[in-house]
Design a protein around this motif. Structure first.
Motif, PDB file in Angstrom:
ATOM      1  N   GLY A 190       0.693  -1.138  -0.003  1.00  0.00           N
ATOM      2  CA  GLY A 190      -0.115   0.094  -0.015  1.00  0.00           C
ATOM      3  C   GLY A 190       0.770   1.246   0.055  1.00  0.00           C
ATOM      4  O   GLY A 190       0.375   2.209   0.471  1.00  0.00           O
ATOM      5  N   ALA A 191       2.328   1.109  -0.387  1.00  0.00           N
ATOM      6  CA  ALA A 191       3.026   2.442  -0.291  1.00  0.00           C
ATOM      7  C   ALA A 191       2.375   3.247  -1.296  1.00  0.00           C
ATOM      8  O   ALA A 191       2.005   2.964  -2.623  1.00  0.00           O
ATOM      9  N   ASN A 192       2.543   4.439  -1.127  1.00  0.00           N
ATOM     10  CA  ASN A 192       2.142   5.880  -1.865  1.00  0.00           C
ATOM     11  C   ASN A 192       3.195   6.815  -1.970  1.00  0.00           C
ATOM     12  O   ASN A 192       3.014   7.806  -2.759  1.00  0.00           O
ATOM     13  N   ALA A 193       4.288   6.587  -1.319  1.00  0.00           N
ATOM     14  CA  ALA A 193       5.470   7.562  -1.362  1.00  0.00           C
ATOM     15  C   ALA A 193       6.793   6.856  -2.027  1.00  0.00           C
ATOM     16  O   ALA A 193       7.153   5.909  -1.018  1.00  0.00           O
ATOM     17  N   PHE A 194       7.649   7.467  -2.753  1.00  0.00           N
ATOM     18  CA  PHE A 194       8.657   6.680  -3.258  1.00  0.00           C
ATOM     19  C   PHE A 194       9.825   7.639  -3.361  1.00  0.00           C
ATOM     20  O   PHE A 194       9.549   8.976  -3.639  1.00  0.00           O
ATOM     21  N   LEU A 195      11.044   7.279  -3.268  1.00  0.00           N
ATOM     22  CA  LEU A 195      12.155   7.978  -4.071  1.00  0.00           C
ATOM     23  C   LEU A 195      12.318   7.939  -5.470  1.00  0.00           C
ATOM     24  O   LEU A 195      11.975   6.969  -6.353  1.00  0.00           O
ATOM     25  N   PRO A 196      12.654   8.885  -5.873  1.00  0.00           N
ATOM     26  CA  PRO A 196      13.163   8.963  -7.541  1.00  0.00           C
ATOM     27  C   PRO A 196      14.023   7.966  -7.909  1.00  0.00           C
ATOM     28  O   PRO A 196      14.913   7.234  -6.991  1.00  0.00           O
ATOM     29  N   GLU A 249       5.836  15.396  -0.436  1.00  0.00           N
ATOM     30  CA  GLU A 249       5.652  16.528  -1.152  1.00  0.00           C
ATOM     31  C   GLU A 249       6.476  17.695  -1.019  1.00  0.00           C
ATOM     32  O   GLU A 249       6.534  18.082   0.315  1.00  0.00           O
ATOM     33  N   ILE A 250       7.105  18.278  -1.871  1.00  0.00           N
ATOM     34  CA  ILE A 250       7.767  19.386  -1.707  1.00  0.00           C
ATOM     35  C   ILE A 250       6.941  20.672  -1.654  1.00  0.00           C
ATOM     36  O   ILE A 250       6.263  20.926  -2.536  1.00  0.00           O
ATOM     37  N   LEU A 251       6.708  21.279  -0.649  1.00  0.00           N
ATOM     38  CA  LEU A 251       5.841  22.420  -0.542  1.00  0.00           C
ATOM     39  C   LEU A 251       6.643  23.919  -0.885  1.00  0.00           C
ATOM     40  O   LEU A 251       7.671  24.212  -0.093  1.00  0.00           O
ATOM     41  N   LEU A 252       6.275  24.403  -1.946  1.00  0.00           N
ATOM     42  CA  LEU A 252       7.115  25.721  -2.269  1.00  0.00           C
ATOM     43  C   LEU A 252       6.654  26.776  -1.298  1.00  0.00           C
ATOM     44  O   LEU A 252       5.690  26.990  -0.788  1.00  0.00           O
ATOM     45  N   THR A 271       3.478  10.033  -4.236  1.00  0.00           N
ATOM     46  CA  THR A 271       4.459  11.136  -4.045  1.00  0.00           C
ATOM     47  C   THR A 271       5.880  10.622  -4.378  1.00  0.00           C
ATOM     48  O   THR A 271       6.276   9.542  -4.017  1.00  0.00           O
ATOM     49  N   VAL A 272       6.593  11.318  -5.267  1.00  0.00           N
ATOM     50  CA  VAL A 272       7.892  11.023  -5.616  1.00  0.00           C
ATOM     51  C   VAL A 272       8.901  12.258  -5.338  1.00  0.00           C
ATOM     52  O   VAL A 272       8.694  13.205  -5.841  1.00  0.00           O
TER      53      VAL A 272
END
Lengths: 135, 203
Positions: free
Chosen positions: A15-21, A120-123, A113-114
């Protein structure tokens, strides 16, 4: 005859939804259809949302041969090195896996999310930038 | 607020479909048949003509037509060679041409489009002004229409009063919704936007 409730699912392992490039995403897609699919594929892509027109780029497609009316297939795709998932006030960039079944373009999407932090990177906002102390 | 959480993000706005007023799709399609599929959707900027044209497309396809579509932009007075080829080459009666923004074309380009489209099964255009083709539907906006769209986009969240927003943009719903995007983008958090505080409605 009872009508079949159509279901389409995309699931990643654990169920992972966040990953490294550059990371490999593995999982399964499954579906149960009222009308058989002549074509089934999984798409890995990024897209934007926000104030302006949408940008979208499909970076990989995995075709599933001879899809059955009820089926379950495994997949493995490697994420590219970028772009990273980010959000500002005007634009967000999101990654997603989507299984698409034709005819009818029936689809199910899983947003990922990658980023190097898996978050997620927040600007920063303009006021946050202008309010930052000089180095 | 993150762009993707903004209820007025373009992608969400594009999901709002045209709301027919004073007619039905059945009546509209009957009139289009009576006009031999040569008709115009007429209305000012931001009144929903493009959306209505998009909603017409699957209905035409269900009648067995294939569609060739061209969207014209500000200043497109004439068609390029590739646009002319895409639109007119080997046209057949089972095809319908859709020209979004036909009022942009200059007189001669429009005459060419109208003439060459006779090989097709129809020509449906959007235009800011009437007169290019018989009007199939006049797209009008009202504060009530804007209010309905705001409610749809905001779901359960409090909806700001539409009247002033409508007036401020002279009935251009696209611009009104862009202003709403900016107001929500300025909201300090998604929670604040959900509760309406700080409230864009307060503007």
């Amino acid at each position: 005859m009872e009508a079949i409730q159509e279901t389409i699912q995309v699931e990643t392992r654990d169920g992972a939804n966040a990953f490294l490039p550059g990371e490999v995403v593995e999982g399964t897609v499954s579906w149960q259809l009222a009308i058989p699919a002549s074509r089934a594929e999984l798409r890995l892509f990024w897209y934007t949302e926000g104030k302006g027109d949408q940008d979208l780029k499909i970076v990989e497609t995995v075709a599933f041969a001879n899809p059955e009316r009820q089926d379950r297939r495994g997949f493995s795709v490697r994420l590219p090195e970028g772009p990273f998932s980010f959000s500002g006030k005007l634009i967000s960039l999101l990654w997603a896996l989507e299984v698409v079944l034709d005819p009818g373009s029936r689809a199910e999407r899983l947003v990922l999310t990658v980023s190097p932090t898996r978050r997620e990177i927040l600007l920063p906002t303009t006021s946050e930038v202008s309010g930052a102390s000089p180095r | 607020m993150r762009a993707r959480d903004n209820p007025f993000a373009v992608q969400r706005v594009l999901e709002v479909r045209y709301r027919l007023s004073g007619t039905t799709w059945e009546a509209l399609m009957e009139r289009l048949v009576a006009l031999r599929f040569r008709a115009a959707l007429v209305g000012p900027h931001g009144s929903g003509k493009t959306t209505l044209l998009e909603d017409l497309e699957p209905r035409l396809q269900r009648q067995g037509f294939r569609l060739r579509k061209l969207t014209l932009h500000e200043g497109d007075r004439r068609l390029s060679a590739s646009q002319r080829r895409d639109l007119f080459q080997d046209l057949s009666p089972s095809e319908i041409l859709l020209l979004d923004g036909a009022e942009q074309l200059g007189r001669f380009a429009w005459l060419e489009a109208r003439t060459r489209s006779r090989a097709a099964g129809g020509l449906v255009v959007t235009s800011h002004r009437p007169g290019l083709l018989p009007t199939l539907c006049e797209c009008r906006t009202t504060p009530e229409l804007l209010d309905g769209i705001l409610r749809e986009l905001l779901e359960d969240a409090p909806s700001p009063p539409a009247d002033e927003l409508f007036r401020r943009h002279g009935g251009n719903l696209r611009d009104a919704l862009r202003e709403m995007y900016d107001l929500y983008a300025e909201a300090t958090s998604s929670a604040a936007a959900r509760t309406g505080s700080p409230s864009p409605a307060g503007r």
